[in-house]
Scaffold this active site. Structure first.
Site, mmCIF file in Angstrom:
data_model
loop_
_atom_site.group_PDB
_atom_site.id
_atom_site.type_symbol
_atom_site.label_atom_id
_atom_site.label_comp_id
_atom_site.label_asym_id
_atom_site.label_seq_id
_atom_site.Cartn_x
_atom_site.Cartn_y
_atom_site.Cartn_z
ATOM 1 N N CYS A 24 -40.704 -32.089 -20.840
ATOM 2 C CA CYS A 24 -40.813 -33.524 -20.550
ATOM 3 C C CYS A 24 -41.469 -34.271 -21.697
ATOM 4 O O CYS A 24 -41.177 -35.444 -21.937
ATOM 5 C CB CYS A 24 -41.643 -33.748 -19.285
ATOM 6 S SG CYS A 24 -40.780 -33.420 -17.740
ATOM 7 N N GLU A 84 -31.654 -41.538 -17.047
ATOM 8 C CA GLU A 84 -32.976 -40.929 -17.246
ATOM 9 C C GLU A 84 -33.111 -40.237 -18.601
ATOM 10 O O GLU A 84 -34.021 -39.444 -18.814
ATOM 11 C CB GLU A 84 -33.243 -39.936 -16.118
ATOM 12 C CG GLU A 84 -33.238 -40.564 -14.736
ATOM 13 C CD GLU A 84 -34.525 -41.300 -14.387
ATOM 14 O OE1 GLU A 84 -35.609 -40.784 -14.697
ATOM 15 O OE2 GLU A 84 -34.440 -42.396 -13.792
ATOM 16 N N HIS A 128 -35.117 -33.959 -12.181
ATOM 17 C CA HIS A 128 -34.304 -34.021 -13.401
ATOM 18 C C HIS A 128 -33.698 -32.646 -13.655
ATOM 19 O O HIS A 128 -34.265 -31.619 -13.251
ATOM 20 C CB HIS A 128 -35.143 -34.410 -14.627
ATOM 21 C CG HIS A 128 -35.614 -35.822 -14.626
ATOM 22 N ND1 HIS A 128 -36.885 -36.180 -15.019
ATOM 23 C CD2 HIS A 128 -34.987 -36.974 -14.302
ATOM 24 C CE1 HIS A 128 -37.019 -37.492 -14.928
ATOM 25 N NE2 HIS A 128 -35.880 -37.994 -14.497
#
Length: 445
Positions: free
Chosen positions: A369, A174, A250
Protein backbone atom coordinates in the site's frame (compact mmCIF):
# COMPACT_ATOMS: atom_id res chain seq x y z
CA UNK A 1 18.55 -0.11 -22.74
CA UNK A 2 18.57 -0.85 -19.00
CA UNK A 3 15.14 -0.75 -17.38
CA UNK A 4 14.16 -1.39 -13.77
CA UNK A 5 11.30 -0.83 -11.38
CA UNK A 6 11.47 2.03 -8.89
CA UNK A 7 9.25 2.28 -5.82
CA UNK A 8 7.91 5.67 -4.73
CA UNK A 9 6.64 5.50 -1.15
CA UNK A 10 4.24 7.94 0.44
CA UNK A 11 5.70 9.94 3.31
CA UNK A 12 3.33 9.69 6.27
CA UNK A 13 1.78 13.09 7.03
CA UNK A 14 1.80 14.94 10.39
CA UNK A 15 -1.93 14.24 10.99
CA UNK A 16 -1.67 10.41 10.86
CA UNK A 17 -4.61 9.26 13.00
CA UNK A 18 -6.94 6.31 13.59
CA UNK A 19 -10.42 7.56 12.71
CA UNK A 20 -11.66 4.25 11.24
CA UNK A 21 -12.86 5.95 8.06
CA UNK A 22 -12.49 3.04 5.65
CA UNK A 23 -15.55 0.77 5.74
CA UNK A 24 -14.56 -2.59 4.29
CA UNK A 25 -10.99 -2.31 5.61
CA UNK A 26 -10.94 -4.55 8.67
CA UNK A 27 -7.76 -3.12 10.24
CA UNK A 28 -8.93 0.47 9.79
CA UNK A 29 -12.25 -0.30 11.47
CA UNK A 30 -10.84 -2.39 14.33
CA UNK A 31 -8.33 0.26 15.48
CA UNK A 32 -10.67 3.24 15.21
CA UNK A 33 -10.46 5.80 18.04
CA UNK A 34 -7.03 4.65 19.24
CA UNK A 35 -4.26 7.20 19.65
CA UNK A 36 -1.70 7.17 16.85
CA UNK A 37 1.95 8.18 16.64
CA UNK A 38 2.62 10.31 13.56
CA UNK A 39 6.34 10.50 14.35
CA UNK A 40 6.72 6.74 14.68
CA UNK A 41 4.65 6.14 11.54
CA UNK A 42 6.76 8.51 9.47
CA UNK A 43 9.99 6.98 10.74
CA UNK A 44 8.79 3.44 10.07
CA UNK A 45 7.99 4.47 6.50
CA UNK A 46 11.38 6.12 6.05
CA UNK A 47 13.16 3.07 7.44
CA UNK A 48 11.37 0.86 4.92
CA UNK A 49 12.43 3.19 2.08
CA UNK A 50 16.03 3.14 3.32
CA UNK A 51 16.00 -0.67 3.62
CA UNK A 52 14.96 -1.05 -0.03
CA UNK A 53 17.63 1.43 -1.07
CA UNK A 54 20.19 -0.63 0.83
CA UNK A 55 19.03 -3.70 -1.13
CA UNK A 56 20.14 -1.90 -4.28
CA UNK A 57 16.70 -0.78 -5.48
CA UNK A 58 15.72 2.66 -6.76
CA UNK A 59 13.50 4.25 -4.12
CA UNK A 60 11.64 7.54 -4.23
CA UNK A 61 9.56 9.67 -1.88
CA UNK A 62 6.12 11.18 -2.52
CA UNK A 63 4.94 14.07 -0.35
CA UNK A 64 1.74 13.82 1.72
CA UNK A 65 -1.40 15.94 1.35
CA UNK A 66 -2.07 19.18 3.20
CA UNK A 67 -4.10 18.26 6.27
CA UNK A 68 -6.26 19.46 7.95
CA UNK A 69 -7.89 20.31 4.63
CA UNK A 70 -9.26 23.77 5.43
CA UNK A 71 -9.97 24.38 1.74
CA UNK A 72 -12.47 21.49 1.62
CA UNK A 73 -14.06 22.47 4.94
CA UNK A 74 -14.65 25.99 3.58
CA UNK A 75 -16.17 24.53 0.43
CA UNK A 76 -18.60 22.68 2.71
CA UNK A 77 -19.78 25.87 4.38
CA UNK A 78 -17.57 26.35 7.45
CA UNK A 79 -16.56 30.00 7.80
CA UNK A 80 -14.37 32.27 9.90
CA UNK A 81 -10.69 32.05 10.70
CA UNK A 82 -8.89 28.75 10.22
CA UNK A 83 -9.17 28.10 13.97
CA UNK A 84 -12.90 28.84 13.87
CA UNK A 85 -13.38 26.53 10.88
CA UNK A 86 -11.72 23.69 12.79
CA UNK A 87 -13.75 24.28 15.94
CA UNK A 88 -17.06 24.56 14.07
CA UNK A 89 -16.35 21.39 12.11
CA UNK A 90 -15.42 19.52 15.30
CA UNK A 91 -18.63 20.55 17.03
CA UNK A 92 -21.00 20.06 14.08
CA UNK A 93 -19.50 17.03 12.36
CA UNK A 94 -16.42 15.46 13.99
CA UNK A 95 -16.42 12.59 11.47
CA UNK A 96 -16.16 15.10 8.64
CA UNK A 97 -13.30 16.87 10.40
CA UNK A 98 -11.50 13.52 10.83
CA UNK A 99 -11.96 12.83 7.12
CA UNK A 100 -10.42 16.21 6.29
CA UNK A 101 -7.46 15.36 8.53
CA UNK A 102 -6.78 11.88 7.15
CA UNK A 103 -3.17 11.01 6.30
CA UNK A 104 -4.35 8.26 3.93
CA UNK A 105 -2.24 9.60 1.04
CA UNK A 106 0.62 7.67 2.68
CA UNK A 107 -0.75 4.66 0.75
CA UNK A 108 0.53 5.69 -2.65
CA UNK A 109 -0.55 2.42 -4.26
CA UNK A 110 -3.82 4.36 -4.46
CA UNK A 111 -2.21 7.55 -5.75
CA UNK A 112 -2.37 6.65 -9.43
CA UNK A 113 -2.16 3.99 -12.10
CA UNK A 114 1.19 3.93 -13.91
CA UNK A 115 1.94 2.36 -17.31
CA UNK A 116 5.59 2.19 -18.43
CA UNK A 117 6.71 3.31 -21.86
CA UNK A 118 7.31 -0.29 -22.98
CA UNK A 119 3.52 -0.80 -23.00
CA UNK A 120 2.16 2.56 -24.20
CA UNK A 121 1.60 3.73 -27.78
CA UNK A 122 3.72 6.87 -27.45
CA UNK A 123 6.55 5.22 -25.50
CA UNK A 124 6.14 7.52 -22.49
CA UNK A 125 5.29 6.63 -18.88
CA UNK A 126 1.63 7.49 -18.26
CA UNK A 127 0.13 8.53 -14.90
CA UNK A 128 -3.56 8.83 -14.01
CA UNK A 129 -4.33 9.93 -10.43
CA UNK A 130 -7.02 7.79 -8.81
CA UNK A 131 -10.30 9.54 -8.05
CA UNK A 132 -10.97 7.29 -5.02
CA UNK A 133 -14.66 8.19 -5.09
CA UNK A 134 -15.75 5.39 -2.75
CA UNK A 135 -14.32 7.12 0.35
CA UNK A 136 -14.80 10.84 0.92
CA UNK A 137 -11.54 11.24 2.84
CA UNK A 138 -9.62 9.91 -0.16
CA UNK A 139 -11.72 11.50 -2.90
CA UNK A 140 -10.26 14.91 -1.96
CA UNK A 141 -6.68 13.84 -2.74
CA UNK A 142 -6.40 13.55 -6.51
CA UNK A 143 -5.90 17.21 -7.46
CA UNK A 144 -2.87 17.67 -5.20
CA UNK A 145 -1.66 14.16 -6.05
CA UNK A 146 -1.60 15.16 -9.70
CA UNK A 147 0.44 18.27 -8.90
CA UNK A 148 2.96 16.27 -6.85
CA UNK A 149 3.37 13.62 -9.56
CA UNK A 150 3.76 16.40 -12.11
CA UNK A 151 6.65 17.87 -10.14
CA UNK A 152 8.37 14.52 -9.55
CA UNK A 153 7.97 13.41 -13.17
CA UNK A 154 8.02 16.73 -15.02
CA UNK A 155 9.82 16.10 -18.30
CA UNK A 156 7.17 15.85 -21.04
CA UNK A 157 9.58 13.95 -23.28
CA UNK A 158 9.30 10.97 -20.96
CA UNK A 159 6.15 11.43 -18.85
CA UNK A 160 2.47 11.94 -19.68
CA UNK A 161 -0.01 13.03 -17.00
CA UNK A 162 -3.79 12.66 -17.16
CA UNK A 163 -6.53 14.08 -14.98
CA UNK A 164 -8.43 11.77 -12.65
CA UNK A 165 -11.49 10.07 -14.09
CA UNK A 166 -14.92 11.68 -13.53
CA UNK A 167 -15.69 11.59 -9.82
CA UNK A 168 -18.80 9.45 -9.64
CA UNK A 169 -19.67 5.88 -8.72
CA UNK A 170 -19.58 4.66 -12.32
CA UNK A 171 -15.86 5.36 -12.69
CA UNK A 172 -14.61 4.50 -9.21
CA UNK A 173 -10.83 4.16 -9.57
CA UNK A 174 -8.46 3.07 -6.79
CA UNK A 175 -5.22 3.29 -8.75
CA UNK A 176 -2.38 0.79 -8.68
CA UNK A 177 -3.91 -1.13 -5.75
CA UNK A 178 -6.01 -2.91 -8.39
CA UNK A 179 -3.35 -2.98 -11.10
CA UNK A 180 -0.21 -5.01 -11.62
CA UNK A 181 2.06 -5.75 -14.55
CA UNK A 182 3.63 -8.98 -15.77
CA UNK A 183 6.52 -9.13 -18.24
CA UNK A 184 9.64 -11.06 -19.10
CA UNK A 185 11.78 -8.01 -18.32
CA UNK A 186 10.85 -4.49 -17.22
CA UNK A 187 12.05 -3.06 -20.53
CA UNK A 188 9.95 -5.39 -22.67
CA UNK A 189 6.27 -4.98 -23.48
CA UNK A 190 4.18 -6.78 -20.88
CA UNK A 191 0.57 -7.20 -19.90
CA UNK A 192 -1.16 -4.96 -17.39
CA UNK A 193 -3.74 -6.64 -15.17
CA UNK A 194 -6.68 -4.46 -14.16
CA UNK A 195 -8.71 -6.15 -11.42
CA UNK A 196 -12.20 -4.80 -10.81
CA UNK A 197 -14.84 -5.53 -8.21
CA UNK A 198 -17.99 -4.72 -10.17
CA UNK A 199 -19.41 -3.34 -13.39
CA UNK A 200 -21.25 -0.05 -12.98
CA UNK A 201 -23.27 -0.35 -16.18
CA UNK A 202 -23.91 -4.10 -16.27
CA UNK A 203 -25.79 -5.00 -13.11
CA UNK A 204 -25.98 -8.66 -14.14
CA UNK A 205 -22.28 -9.17 -13.33
CA UNK A 206 -21.40 -10.52 -9.86
CA UNK A 207 -20.73 -7.99 -7.10
CA UNK A 208 -20.12 -8.15 -3.34
CA UNK A 209 -23.07 -7.86 -0.95
CA UNK A 210 -21.52 -6.75 2.35
CA UNK A 211 -18.67 -4.39 1.51
CA UNK A 212 -18.37 -2.01 -1.45
CA UNK A 213 -16.47 -2.88 -4.61
CA UNK A 214 -14.32 0.20 -5.06
CA UNK A 215 -12.95 -0.43 -8.57
CA UNK A 216 -15.27 -0.61 -11.57
CA UNK A 217 -14.64 -2.32 -14.87
CA UNK A 218 -15.54 0.93 -16.62
CA UNK A 219 -12.83 2.85 -14.74
CA UNK A 220 -10.21 0.22 -15.53
CA UNK A 221 -11.05 0.32 -19.24
CA UNK A 222 -10.92 4.13 -19.25
CA UNK A 223 -7.46 4.21 -17.68
CA UNK A 224 -6.20 1.64 -20.20
CA UNK A 225 -7.50 3.83 -23.04
CA UNK A 226 -5.89 6.97 -21.60
CA UNK A 227 -2.56 5.17 -21.33
CA UNK A 228 -2.60 3.97 -24.92
CA UNK A 229 -2.85 0.29 -24.06
CA UNK A 230 -4.42 -2.18 -26.47
CA UNK A 231 -5.87 -5.69 -26.43
CA UNK A 232 -2.37 -7.16 -26.35
CA UNK A 233 -1.25 -5.20 -23.29
CA UNK A 234 -4.38 -4.96 -21.08
CA UNK A 235 -6.28 -7.72 -19.29
CA UNK A 236 -9.40 -7.09 -17.21
CA UNK A 237 -10.01 -9.58 -14.39
CA UNK A 238 -13.00 -9.80 -12.06
CA UNK A 239 -12.14 -9.97 -8.36
CA UNK A 240 -13.96 -12.64 -6.38
CA UNK A 241 -16.85 -10.78 -4.65
CA UNK A 242 -16.80 -13.28 -1.80
CA UNK A 243 -13.32 -12.18 -0.73
CA UNK A 244 -14.28 -8.51 -0.95
CA UNK A 245 -16.96 -9.34 1.62
CA UNK A 246 -14.22 -10.85 3.83
CA UNK A 247 -12.25 -7.60 3.94
CA UNK A 248 -10.28 -7.74 0.68
CA UNK A 249 -11.01 -4.13 -0.24
CA UNK A 250 -8.32 -3.97 -2.96
CA UNK A 251 -6.78 -6.62 -5.17
CA UNK A 252 -3.37 -5.96 -3.60
CA UNK A 253 -4.72 -7.50 -0.38
CA UNK A 254 -5.17 -10.87 -2.17
CA UNK A 255 -2.67 -10.89 -5.09
CA UNK A 256 0.62 -9.29 -6.16
CA UNK A 257 2.79 -9.64 -9.25
CA UNK A 258 6.30 -8.82 -10.40
CA UNK A 259 7.86 -9.54 -13.80
CA UNK A 260 7.04 -13.21 -14.54
CA UNK A 261 5.56 -14.02 -11.10
CA UNK A 262 1.91 -13.78 -10.06
CA UNK A 263 1.44 -14.56 -6.37
CA UNK A 264 -2.21 -14.91 -5.46
CA UNK A 265 -4.69 -16.58 -3.14
CA UNK A 266 -6.80 -19.47 -4.37
CA UNK A 267 -9.95 -17.35 -3.90
CA UNK A 268 -8.59 -14.10 -5.38
CA UNK A 269 -10.33 -14.06 -8.75
CA UNK A 270 -13.80 -14.91 -10.00
CA UNK A 271 -12.50 -17.08 -12.86
CA UNK A 272 -8.85 -17.86 -12.20
CA UNK A 273 -8.42 -20.37 -15.03
CA UNK A 274 -9.66 -17.93 -17.68
CA UNK A 275 -7.44 -15.15 -16.34
CA UNK A 276 -4.31 -17.32 -16.34
CA UNK A 277 -5.08 -18.59 -19.86
CA UNK A 278 -5.34 -15.01 -21.15
CA UNK A 279 -2.03 -14.09 -19.51
CA UNK A 280 -0.36 -17.10 -21.15
CA UNK A 281 -1.77 -16.17 -24.56
CA UNK A 282 -0.57 -12.58 -24.31
CA UNK A 283 2.89 -13.47 -22.95
CA UNK A 284 3.58 -16.53 -25.12
CA UNK A 285 7.38 -16.54 -24.88
CA UNK A 286 7.67 -15.85 -21.16
CA UNK A 287 8.37 -18.45 -18.47
CA UNK A 288 5.53 -17.60 -16.09
CA UNK A 289 5.31 -18.57 -12.44
CA UNK A 290 1.74 -18.67 -11.11
CA UNK A 291 2.02 -19.19 -7.37
CA UNK A 292 -1.40 -20.03 -5.93
CA UNK A 293 -1.74 -20.11 -2.14
CA UNK A 294 -4.38 -22.70 -1.13
CA UNK A 295 -7.14 -21.76 1.30
CA UNK A 296 -6.31 -24.93 3.23
CA UNK A 297 -2.85 -23.54 4.00
CA UNK A 298 -3.69 -19.84 4.45
CA UNK A 299 -7.34 -18.95 5.12
CA UNK A 300 -8.52 -15.66 3.63
CA UNK A 301 -8.89 -14.08 7.06
CA UNK A 302 -5.26 -14.92 7.89
CA UNK A 303 -4.16 -13.40 4.59
CA UNK A 304 -6.10 -10.22 5.40
CA UNK A 305 -4.88 -10.05 8.99
CA UNK A 306 -1.22 -10.52 8.06
CA UNK A 307 -1.32 -8.79 4.65
CA UNK A 308 0.52 -11.70 3.08
CA UNK A 309 -0.34 -10.40 -0.39
CA UNK A 310 0.07 -6.72 0.47
CA UNK A 311 3.76 -7.42 0.25
CA UNK A 312 6.22 -6.20 -2.32
CA UNK A 313 7.92 -8.62 -4.66
CA UNK A 314 11.16 -7.00 -5.81
CA UNK A 315 13.85 -8.18 -8.21
CA UNK A 316 17.30 -8.07 -6.62
CA UNK A 317 19.05 -9.56 -9.66
CA UNK A 318 17.88 -11.50 -12.73
CA UNK A 319 15.83 -14.50 -11.66
CA UNK A 320 16.22 -13.69 -7.95
CA UNK A 321 13.34 -11.98 -6.16
CA UNK A 322 12.55 -11.08 -2.56
CA UNK A 323 9.29 -10.52 -0.72
CA UNK A 324 9.10 -7.42 1.49
CA UNK A 325 6.57 -8.40 4.14
CA UNK A 326 5.14 -6.74 7.25
CA UNK A 327 6.29 -8.26 10.54
CA UNK A 328 2.69 -9.43 11.05
CA UNK A 329 3.40 -12.14 8.47
CA UNK A 330 6.04 -13.59 10.77
CA UNK A 331 3.58 -13.46 13.68
CA UNK A 332 0.76 -15.33 11.89
CA UNK A 333 1.52 -19.09 12.08
CA UNK A 334 -0.17 -20.17 8.84
CA UNK A 335 1.44 -17.36 6.89
CA UNK A 336 4.91 -17.87 8.35
CA UNK A 337 4.69 -21.61 7.57
CA UNK A 338 3.67 -20.87 3.99
CA UNK A 339 6.49 -18.35 3.45
CA UNK A 340 9.01 -20.85 4.81
CA UNK A 341 7.65 -23.40 2.35
CA UNK A 342 7.65 -20.90 -0.53
CA UNK A 343 11.41 -20.45 -0.28
CA UNK A 344 11.88 -24.17 -0.92
CA UNK A 345 9.83 -24.16 -4.13
CA UNK A 346 11.35 -23.74 -7.56
CA UNK A 347 10.29 -20.12 -8.12
CA UNK A 348 12.23 -16.85 -8.51
CA UNK A 349 11.23 -15.85 -4.94
CA UNK A 350 14.32 -16.68 -2.87
CA UNK A 351 14.20 -14.32 0.13
CA UNK A 352 11.73 -12.78 2.60
CA UNK A 353 12.48 -9.55 4.46
CA UNK A 354 10.18 -8.56 7.33
CA UNK A 355 9.59 -4.86 7.96
CA UNK A 356 8.01 -3.07 10.93
CA UNK A 357 5.24 -0.85 9.52
CA UNK A 358 2.82 -1.34 12.41
CA UNK A 359 1.49 2.23 12.41
CA UNK A 360 0.44 1.80 8.80
CA UNK A 361 -0.83 -1.75 9.35
CA UNK A 362 -3.08 -0.65 12.22
CA UNK A 363 -4.75 1.77 9.82
CA UNK A 364 -5.13 -0.84 7.09
CA UNK A 365 -2.08 -0.60 4.83
CA UNK A 366 0.93 -2.87 4.42
CA UNK A 367 4.20 -2.51 2.48
CA UNK A 368 2.53 -2.70 -0.94
CA UNK A 369 0.00 0.00 0.00
CA UNK A 370 2.86 2.35 0.82
CA UNK A 371 4.48 2.30 -2.63
CA UNK A 372 3.75 3.30 -6.21
CA UNK A 373 5.70 1.25 -8.76
CA UNK A 374 7.26 2.98 -11.76
CA UNK A 375 9.14 0.85 -14.31
CA UNK A 376 11.61 3.12 -16.04
CA UNK A 377 14.72 3.37 -18.20
CA UNK A 378 17.95 5.03 -17.17
CA UNK A 379 16.98 8.07 -19.26
CA UNK A 380 13.60 8.32 -17.51
CA UNK A 381 15.34 7.90 -14.17
CA UNK A 382 17.69 10.76 -15.05
CA UNK A 383 14.66 12.91 -15.95
CA UNK A 384 13.00 12.26 -12.56
CA UNK A 385 13.26 14.97 -9.88
CA UNK A 386 16.49 13.91 -8.12
CA UNK A 387 15.49 15.59 -4.84
CA UNK A 388 12.76 12.94 -4.45
CA UNK A 389 15.10 9.94 -4.77
CA UNK A 390 16.13 8.27 -1.53
CA UNK A 391 19.79 8.18 -0.48
CA UNK A 392 21.72 8.39 2.77
CA UNK A 393 21.63 12.20 2.85
CA UNK A 394 17.90 12.47 2.17
CA UNK A 395 17.14 9.74 4.70
CA UNK A 396 18.97 11.69 7.39
CA UNK A 397 17.45 15.01 6.41
CA UNK A 398 13.88 13.67 6.40
CA UNK A 399 14.33 12.00 9.79
CA UNK A 400 15.52 15.33 11.22
CA UNK A 401 12.55 17.03 9.55
CA UNK A 402 10.16 14.55 11.20
CA UNK A 403 11.80 15.13 14.59
CA UNK A 404 11.23 18.88 14.25
CA UNK A 405 7.62 18.83 13.09
CA UNK A 406 5.78 15.64 14.11
CA UNK A 407 3.94 14.82 17.31
CA UNK A 408 4.65 11.67 19.28
CA UNK A 409 0.96 11.02 19.85
CA UNK A 410 -2.27 12.19 18.23
CA UNK A 411 -5.88 11.61 19.32
CA UNK A 412 -9.04 12.50 17.44
CA UNK A 413 -9.63 15.38 19.86
CA UNK A 414 -6.27 16.87 18.80
CA UNK A 415 -7.54 17.39 15.25
CA UNK A 416 -9.43 20.52 16.35
CA UNK A 417 -6.19 22.11 17.67
CA UNK A 418 -5.29 25.09 15.45
CA UNK A 419 -1.66 24.57 16.44
CA UNK A 420 -1.73 21.23 14.58
CA UNK A 421 -2.72 23.04 11.38
CA UNK A 422 0.16 25.52 11.77
CA UNK A 423 2.60 22.71 12.57
CA UNK A 424 1.47 20.75 9.52
CA UNK A 425 1.75 23.70 7.17
CA UNK A 426 5.20 24.61 8.47
CA UNK A 427 6.29 21.01 7.95
CA UNK A 428 4.93 20.82 4.40
CA UNK A 429 6.33 24.20 3.44
CA UNK A 430 9.80 23.01 4.44
CA UNK A 431 9.23 19.62 2.77
CA UNK A 432 8.42 21.18 -0.62
CA UNK A 433 11.80 22.91 -0.42
CA UNK A 434 13.63 19.70 0.52
CA UNK A 435 11.96 17.78 -2.33
CA UNK A 436 12.00 20.76 -4.72
CA UNK A 437 8.31 20.49 -5.50
CA UNK A 438 7.36 24.15 -5.81
CA UNK A 439 3.95 25.33 -4.58
CA UNK A 440 1.77 22.22 -4.73
CA UNK A 441 -0.43 22.87 -1.67
CA UNK A 442 -3.50 25.15 -1.47
CA UNK A 443 -2.00 27.20 1.39
CA UNK A 444 1.04 27.96 -0.81
CA UNK A 445 -0.94 29.09 -3.85
Amino acid sequence: MVQFEANFDGLVGPTHNYAGLSYGNVASQSNAQDASSPKQAAKQGLQKMKALTDLGLVQGVLAPQERPDIHTLRRLGFTGSDAQVLEKAFREDPVLLAACCSASSMWTANAATVSPGADTLDGRIHFTPANLTNKFHRSIEHEVTGRILGQVFADERYFSHHSALPTNEYFGDEGAANHTRLCADYGQAGVELFVYGRSAFDQSRPAPRRYPARQTLEASRAVARLHGLNDDTAIFIAQNPEVIDQGVFHNDVIAVGNQNVLFYHQQAFLDTAAALDEIRRKLPNTELHFIEVPTAEVPVLDAVKSYLFNTQIVTLRPGHMAIIAPSECADTPSVKAYLDKLLTLNTPIREVHFMDVKQSMRNGGGPACLRLRVAMTEAEHAATNPACLMNEALFGRLNQWVDRHYRDSLSLNDLRDPALLLESRAALDELTQILQLGSVYPFQR
